[in-house]
Design a protein around this motif. Structure first.
Motif, PDB file in Angstrom:
ATOM      1  N   ALA A 157       5.124   7.243  -8.731  1.00 28.30           N
ATOM      2  CA  ALA A 157       6.219   7.823  -9.510  1.00 28.30           C
ATOM      3  C   ALA A 157       7.023   8.838  -8.717  1.00 28.30           C
ATOM      4  CB  ALA A 157       5.661   8.474 -10.771  1.00 28.30           C
ATOM      5  N   ARG A 158       6.432   9.387  -7.656  1.00 30.20           N
ATOM      6  CA  ARG A 158       7.099  10.422  -6.869  1.00 30.20           C
ATOM      7  C   ARG A 158       8.424   9.937  -6.291  1.00 30.20           C
ATOM      8  NH1 ARG A 158       3.705  10.666  -2.957  1.00 30.20           N
ATOM      9  NH2 ARG A 158       2.245  12.024  -4.007  1.00 30.20           N
ATOM     10  N   LEU A 159       8.481   8.653  -5.901  1.00 31.30           N
ATOM     11  CA  LEU A 159       9.684   8.105  -5.277  1.00 31.30           C
ATOM     12  C   LEU A 159      10.323   7.017  -6.131  1.00 31.30           C
ATOM     13  CD1 LEU A 159       8.598   7.919  -1.517  1.00 31.30           C
ATOM     14  CD2 LEU A 159       9.859   9.717  -2.710  1.00 31.30           C
ATOM     15  N   SER A 160      10.079   7.065  -7.422  1.00 29.45           N
ATOM     16  CA  SER A 160      10.695   6.113  -8.345  1.00 29.45           C
ATOM     17  C   SER A 160      12.040   6.652  -8.817  1.00 29.45           C
ATOM     18  CB  SER A 160       9.785   5.866  -9.555  1.00 29.45           C
ATOM     19  OG  SER A 160       8.568   5.280  -9.151  1.00 29.45           O
ATOM     20  N   ALA A 161      12.928   5.750  -9.203  1.00 30.63           N
ATOM     21  CA  ALA A 161      14.240   6.161  -9.715  1.00 30.63           C
ATOM     22  C   ALA A 161      14.052   7.108 -10.899  1.00 30.63           C
ATOM     23  CB  ALA A 161      15.041   4.939 -10.134  1.00 30.63           C
ATOM     24  N   ARG A 208       0.839  -1.204   0.000  1.00 25.80           N
ATOM     25  CA  ARG A 208       0.000   0.000   0.000  1.00 25.80           C
ATOM     26  C   ARG A 208       0.869   1.248   0.000  1.00 25.80           C
ATOM     27  NH1 ARG A 208      -4.551   1.480   4.626  1.00 25.80           N
ATOM     28  NH2 ARG A 208      -5.312   3.401   3.678  1.00 25.80           N
ATOM     29  N   LEU A 209       1.948   1.240   0.795  1.00 29.19           N
ATOM     30  CA  LEU A 209       2.857   2.382   0.832  1.00 29.19           C
ATOM     31  C   LEU A 209       3.546   2.575  -0.513  1.00 29.19           C
ATOM     32  CD1 LEU A 209       4.345   4.605   2.464  1.00 29.19           C
ATOM     33  CD2 LEU A 209       6.077   2.878   3.006  1.00 29.19           C
ATOM     34  N   LEU A 210       3.993   1.478  -1.115  1.00 28.73           N
ATOM     35  CA  LEU A 210       4.659   1.577  -2.410  1.00 28.73           C
ATOM     36  C   LEU A 210       3.705   2.113  -3.475  1.00 28.73           C
ATOM     37  CD1 LEU A 210       6.709  -1.757  -2.394  1.00 28.73           C
ATOM     38  CD2 LEU A 210       7.544   0.561  -1.940  1.00 28.73           C
ATOM     39  N   GLY A 211       2.462   1.690  -3.415  1.00 22.46           N
ATOM     40  CA  GLY A 211       1.473   2.199  -4.355  1.00 22.46           C
ATOM     41  C   GLY A 211       1.218   3.686  -4.152  1.00 22.46           C
ATOM     42  N   TRP A 212       1.173   4.102  -2.898  1.00 24.24           N
ATOM     43  CA  TRP A 212       0.988   5.522  -2.587  1.00 24.24           C
ATOM     44  C   TRP A 212       2.171   6.345  -3.094  1.00 24.24           C
ATOM     45  CZ3 TRP A 212       4.521   8.049   0.545  1.00 24.24           C
ATOM     46  CH2 TRP A 212       4.211   9.363   0.873  1.00 24.24           C
ATOM     47  N   GLY A 245      15.074   4.218  -6.369  1.00 26.40           N
ATOM     48  CA  GLY A 245      13.674   4.299  -6.001  1.00 26.40           C
ATOM     49  C   GLY A 245      13.318   3.503  -4.762  1.00 26.40           C
ATOM     50  N   ILE A 246      12.176   3.851  -4.186  1.00 21.55           N
ATOM     51  CA  ILE A 246      11.699   3.181  -2.992  1.00 21.55           C
ATOM     52  C   ILE A 246      11.355   1.725  -3.306  1.00 21.55           C
ATOM     53  CG2 ILE A 246       9.279   3.863  -3.342  1.00 21.55           C
ATOM     54  CD1 ILE A 246       9.139   4.245  -0.269  1.00 21.55           C
ATOM     55  N   GLU A 247      11.790   0.829  -2.437  1.00 16.24           N
ATOM     56  CA  GLU A 247      11.478  -0.579  -2.616  1.00 16.24           C
ATOM     57  C   GLU A 247      11.542  -1.291  -1.276  1.00 16.24           C
ATOM     58  OE1 GLU A 247      15.696  -2.678  -3.794  1.00 16.24           O
ATOM     59  OE2 GLU A 247      14.549  -1.788  -5.433  1.00 16.24           O
TER      60      GLU A 247
END
Length: 212
Positions: free
Chosen positions: A27-31, A20-24, A39-41
C-alpha cells in the motif's frame, strides 16, 4: 513531477523478482498513498515504474529500494503529459523520458551506487544525484544490528523510544545509541530534507524551462 523507473539487476541469475518487489511495496506505493500519483506497477520485463508528486516520498522510496539491493533506480524530474492515464506504464512526458535516461545510466558498473537522476538542468540533477549517492553509500554499509534498531524505530504499532526498543531487542539503551551512531542514522535524518529540497528545486526549474 517525479517518475521513478526501477529495473532489476542480474535478472538472468536471480530470476524475475518483480512480483516480490511489488508485494514488498504494498500500500505504501499504491495510487492514493501519500505522494503517489500513479502506483507502482510492472512496465515491461523486469522493470517497474511509479509516479510521485512529493520529493520526500521520492527520497524514502529510493532509499528503501536501494536497501533491498539488486535494483537500479532512475529518477526523472519534470512535467508529464496530462491527464495522466490510469496505468503508470501508459504515461508520457519529459519526466518519463528523463526517468528512462536515468535508469539506463544507473545500470553502469562504474557508478558508486546503482542510481541516477535526470532532469532538464544537468547541474541540478548532479546535485540531487550526489546527495542521494552519499545516502545510498551510508545505508549500504549498515550492519544487520544497526538495521534492527532502525526498523524498530520505524514501527507504528508499539512505542519507539530507545528504552522500548532496547527492551524488545534485549539490549541496553546504551547499545541502541551505539548502533544508531554507527549506522549514521541521525546524519541520514538530517540530510533527507536537504535532498528533498534539491529535488523540488530541480522540479521547479524543469517546469519553468518547459513553459518557454
Amino acid at each position: 513531477m517525479f517518475v521513478m523507473t526501477i529495473d532489476q539487476r542480474a535478472s538472468r541469475r536471480r530470476g524475475d523478482q518483480v512480483d516480490r518487489l511489488l508485494g514488498w511495496a504494498g500500500a505504501r506505493l499504491s495510487a492514493g498513498a501519500p505522494g503517489i500519483v500513479r502506483g507502482i506497477e510492472r512496465t515491461v520485463g523486469d522493470e517497474v515504474q511509479v509516479v510521485l508528486n512529493d520529493s520526500a516520498a521520492v527520497v524514502d522510496t529510493a532509499l528503501r529500494v536501494l536497501r533491498l539491493s539488486g535494483w537500479s533506480v532512475g529518477i526523472g524530474i519534470g512535467p508529464v503529459d496530462l491527464p495522466l492515464p490510469a496505468e503508470t506504464r501508459a504515461g508520457s512526458g519529459i519526466a518519463f523520458l528523463h526517468a528512462r535516461d536515468a535508469v539506463e545510466r544507473a545500470k553502469s558498473r562504474a557508478r558508486p551506487a546503482p542510481l541516477a537522476v535526470s532532469t532538464t538542468v544537468p547541474e541540478l540533477a548532479d546535485d540531487c544525484e550526489s546527495v542521494l549517492t552519499l545516502l545510498a553509500t551510508v545505508i549500504s554499509r549498515r550492519t544487520p544490528a544497526g538495521w534492527a534498531v532502525i526498523d524498530e524505530l520505524h514501527r507504528v504499532d508499539v512505542p519507539t523510544t530507545q528504552d522500548a526498543v532496547a527492551g524488545r531487542l534485549g539490549i541496553t539503551q546504551q547499545a541502541v545509541s551505539q548502533r544508531l551512531r554507527a549506522a549514521a542514522w541521525a546524519e541520514e535524518l538530517a540530510v533527507r530534507p536537504t535532498l528533498a529540497r534539491l529535488l523540488d528545486a530541480a522540479d521547479e526549474s524543469a517546469h519553468a524551462t518547459g513553459r518557454h
